[in-house]
Design a protein around this motif. Structure first.
Motif, PDB file in Angstrom:
ATOM      1  N   ARG A   1      10.922   6.490 -10.145  1.00  0.00           N
ATOM      2  CA  ARG A   1      11.694   6.796  -8.943  1.00  0.00           C
ATOM      3  C   ARG A   1      11.604   8.264  -8.570  1.00  0.00           C
ATOM      4  N   ALA A   2      11.297   9.132  -9.526  1.00  0.00           N
ATOM      5  CA  ALA A   2      11.191  10.561  -9.230  1.00  0.00           C
ATOM      6  C   ALA A   2      10.011  10.850  -8.300  1.00  0.00           C
ATOM      7  N   GLU A   3       9.016   9.965  -8.303  1.00  0.00           N
ATOM      8  CA  GLU A   3       7.841  10.164  -7.462  1.00  0.00           C
ATOM      9  C   GLU A   3       7.964   9.435  -6.137  1.00  0.00           C
ATOM     10  N   GLY A   4       9.185   9.037  -5.784  1.00  0.00           N
ATOM     11  CA  GLY A   4       9.392   8.436  -4.471  1.00  0.00           C
ATOM     12  C   GLY A   4       9.165   6.948  -4.411  1.00  0.00           C
ATOM     13  N   ALA A   5       9.119   6.269  -5.554  1.00  0.00           N
ATOM     14  CA  ALA A   5       8.956   4.826  -5.537  1.00  0.00           C
ATOM     15  C   ALA A   5      10.199   4.186  -4.941  1.00  0.00           C
ATOM     16  N   ALA A   6      10.017   3.120  -4.216  1.00  0.00           N
ATOM     17  CA  ALA A   6      11.135   2.448  -3.560  1.00  0.00           C
ATOM     18  C   ALA A   6      11.976   1.700  -4.576  1.00  0.00           C
TER      19      ALA A   6
ATOM     20  N   GLY B   1       0.808  -1.212   0.000  1.00  0.00           N
ATOM     21  CA  GLY B   1       0.000   0.000   0.000  1.00  0.00           C
ATOM     22  C   GLY B   1       0.842   1.262   0.000  1.00  0.00           C
ATOM     23  N   GLU B   2       2.014   1.192   0.618  1.00  0.00           N
ATOM     24  CA  GLU B   2       2.876   2.371   0.716  1.00  0.00           C
ATOM     25  C   GLU B   2       3.705   2.606  -0.545  1.00  0.00           C
ATOM     26  N   TYR B   3       4.239   1.539  -1.148  1.00  0.00           N
ATOM     27  CA  TYR B   3       5.214   1.694  -2.228  1.00  0.00           C
ATOM     28  C   TYR B   3       4.677   1.462  -3.635  1.00  0.00           C
ATOM     29  N   LEU B   4       3.624   0.682  -3.784  1.00  0.00           N
ATOM     30  CA  LEU B   4       3.142   0.382  -5.132  1.00  0.00           C
ATOM     31  C   LEU B   4       2.214   1.476  -5.634  1.00  0.00           C
TER      32      LEU B   4
END
Length: 160
Positions: free
Chosen positions: A112-117, A67-70
């Motif tokens: 990754r620019a949007e904070g994806a892990a 829920g946090e990363y996807l």
């Protein structure tokens, strides 16, 4: 007496952002809509794509992480089992098919620019020696390249 095997492995892209709900006891339940696409040739030799949609459920810590990363569009590897169910609504019986995830790995395709892990593997199973006992994410190593070993051949020379 032998037990059966119920194992599902999916690699696909999320059709929407995950939806996370919590039970009264505080356990996370995250639902994903995952698309898998296969390609085949028809009788005329034209390529035909077929997309299947899967409803995936992740529970507990695995559900919280998903829920946090996807995010919608992210490619993900899911390993779990298939579960069938049914419910009555307005006197009509409805049938459901869910994939209950035991393991999840985020793959490429995330922004990754949007904070994806970064690419990590998460699992709920206790029998995996590669999974830290603390449930912390396992760090992936970069794959070895031919140049790392001083090899003097091109990728075209590899038979697969």
């Amino acid at each position: 007496m032998a037990r059966g095997i119920n194992k599902v492995i999916l690699v696909g892209n999320l059709g929407n952002d995950p939806e996370t709900k919590y039970t009264q006891g505080g356990m996370a339940i995250t639902t994903l809509s995952l698309a898998t696409t296969s390609v085949r040739k028809d009788k005329d030799g034209n390529q035909q794509e077929k997309t299947e949609w899967h409803r995936v459920k992740l529970f507990g810590k695995l559900g919280e992480i998903a829920g946090e990363y996807l995010k919608k569009g992210r490619q993900v590897y899911i390993e779990g089992r298939i579960e069938y169910g049914s419910y009555d609504k307005d006197g009509v019986k409805h049938y459901t098919t869910d994939i209950i995830a035991d393991d999840m790995q985020m793959l490429g395709g995330g922004d990754r620019a949007e904070g994806a892990a970064p690419r990590r593997e998460y699992g709920g199973g206790q029998s995996r020696p590669s999974q830290p006992a603390s449930g912390a994410p396992r760090r992936e190593q970069a794959p070895a390249k031919a140049s790392d070993f001083g090899a003097d051949f091109a990728d075209d020379d590899i038979p697969f």
